[in-house]
Enzyme design. Sequence first.
Site, mmCIF file in Angstrom:
data_model
loop_
_atom_site.group_PDB
_atom_site.id
_atom_site.type_symbol
_atom_site.label_atom_id
_atom_site.label_comp_id
_atom_site.label_asym_id
_atom_site.label_seq_id
_atom_site.Cartn_x
_atom_site.Cartn_y
_atom_site.Cartn_z
ATOM 1 N NE ARG A 60 0.890 16.968 -22.451
ATOM 2 C CZ ARG A 60 1.598 16.211 -23.290
ATOM 3 N NH1 ARG A 60 1.719 14.935 -23.095
ATOM 4 N NH2 ARG A 60 2.185 16.755 -24.331
ATOM 5 C CE LYS A 124 -0.405 9.653 -17.189
ATOM 6 N NZ LYS A 124 -0.563 10.419 -18.417
ATOM 7 N NE ARG A 259 14.469 5.745 -30.730
ATOM 8 C CZ ARG A 259 15.737 5.580 -31.104
ATOM 9 N NH1 ARG A 259 16.039 4.762 -32.072
ATOM 10 N NH2 ARG A 259 16.711 6.232 -30.511
HETATM 11 C C1 BTN Z 1 -2.451 13.267 -18.559
HETATM 12 O O1 BTN Z 1 -1.748 12.407 -18.059
HETATM 13 O O2 BTN Z 1 -2.643 13.322 -19.790
HETATM 14 C C2 BTN Z 1 -3.092 14.273 -17.653
HETATM 15 C C3 BTN Z 1 -4.098 13.651 -16.721
HETATM 16 C C4 BTN Z 1 -4.726 14.684 -15.806
HETATM 17 C C5 BTN Z 1 -5.913 14.132 -15.062
HETATM 18 C C6 BTN Z 1 -6.427 15.108 -14.035
HETATM 19 S S1 BTN Z 1 -7.619 14.358 -12.971
HETATM 20 C C7 BTN Z 1 -8.035 15.937 -12.324
HETATM 21 C C8 BTN Z 1 -8.045 16.910 -13.473
HETATM 22 N N1 BTN Z 1 -9.325 16.910 -14.132
HETATM 23 C C9 BTN Z 1 -9.263 16.437 -15.383
HETATM 24 O O3 BTN Z 1 -10.219 16.320 -16.156
HETATM 25 N N2 BTN Z 1 -7.997 16.095 -15.673
HETATM 26 C C10 BTN Z 1 -7.104 16.364 -14.580
#
Ligand code: BTN
Length: 261
Positions: A60, A124, A259
């Site tokens: 993201r 994560k 925080r």
């Molecule tokens: C995030 O945490 O910001 C989202 C991560 C999403 C990763 C997955 S891997 C498969 C698909 N292809 C990508 O380029 N991104 C998602």
Amino acid sequence: MPPMPLDTHRLVDLLGPLAGRFDVDCLASIDSTNSELLRRAAAPAGSVLVAERQTAGRGRRGRPWLAQPGDALTFSLLWRFADPQILSGLSLAVGVAIARALEKLGVSSARLKWPNDILLADGKLAGVLIELQADGRGMRAVIGIGINRRLPPAEALPPGLVAASLADVLPELPTQELLLATLLIALTEVLDPFAREGFAAFQDEWQIRHAWNKRPVRVLFDDGRSLAGTCLGVAADGALLLEGAHGIERLLSGDLSLRPA
Ligand code: BTN
């Protein structure tokens, strides 16, 4: 050790009666499974692209998604929605599906962080990137999921990233086929009702799994502003509810961090 290519026959067996709903394509290498599925404009609903390696995996807010081959499951699923109005909260509903799938695989401690992270403790474990395209028949949603199976040594992780992996909590890792099949089944069981009822059908379940319920957080917005408050969870449309100095605010975008207490 180089990753084993995914055994699609085994995957079809594991999908059982749902196998006919998916069309799975496994690629050795691609820039990003999301980008490739967006490029495949004619791909039908249920198309799944799995990559052993992504050379430009995306997260993201323009962030990269990095994983060594074999150390993560990275795939994208194409789903169609006739009613675009229903789509707010889709990434949250996908989080519920991932948490359910992880529970089936023996991981009971996964929790959800708004809007799209799956955490183990505060690390994560998985992320979701959803990208939408309108066409004459409604909305195509490319649902990209990355799940860490193992982590690289701490020094190889991007600075500031607290990450977790399945290997942290499972004595034996599920095969890629079992992990993918369990996720696809759970996704179907969530996305079908989501298409009819929206996120409201999953709000309570999300809330039970909320990682940061009542914890002090800060939301950072794209324009650099930020807002501090107590994280109360999510509304029926997927908005984050933040209790701040001026009462309860509904937030539809932003980046959430804890925080210090
Ligand atoms: C995030 O945490 O910001 C989202 C991560 C999403 C990763 C997955 S891997 C498969 C698909 N292809 C990508 O380029 N991104 C998602």
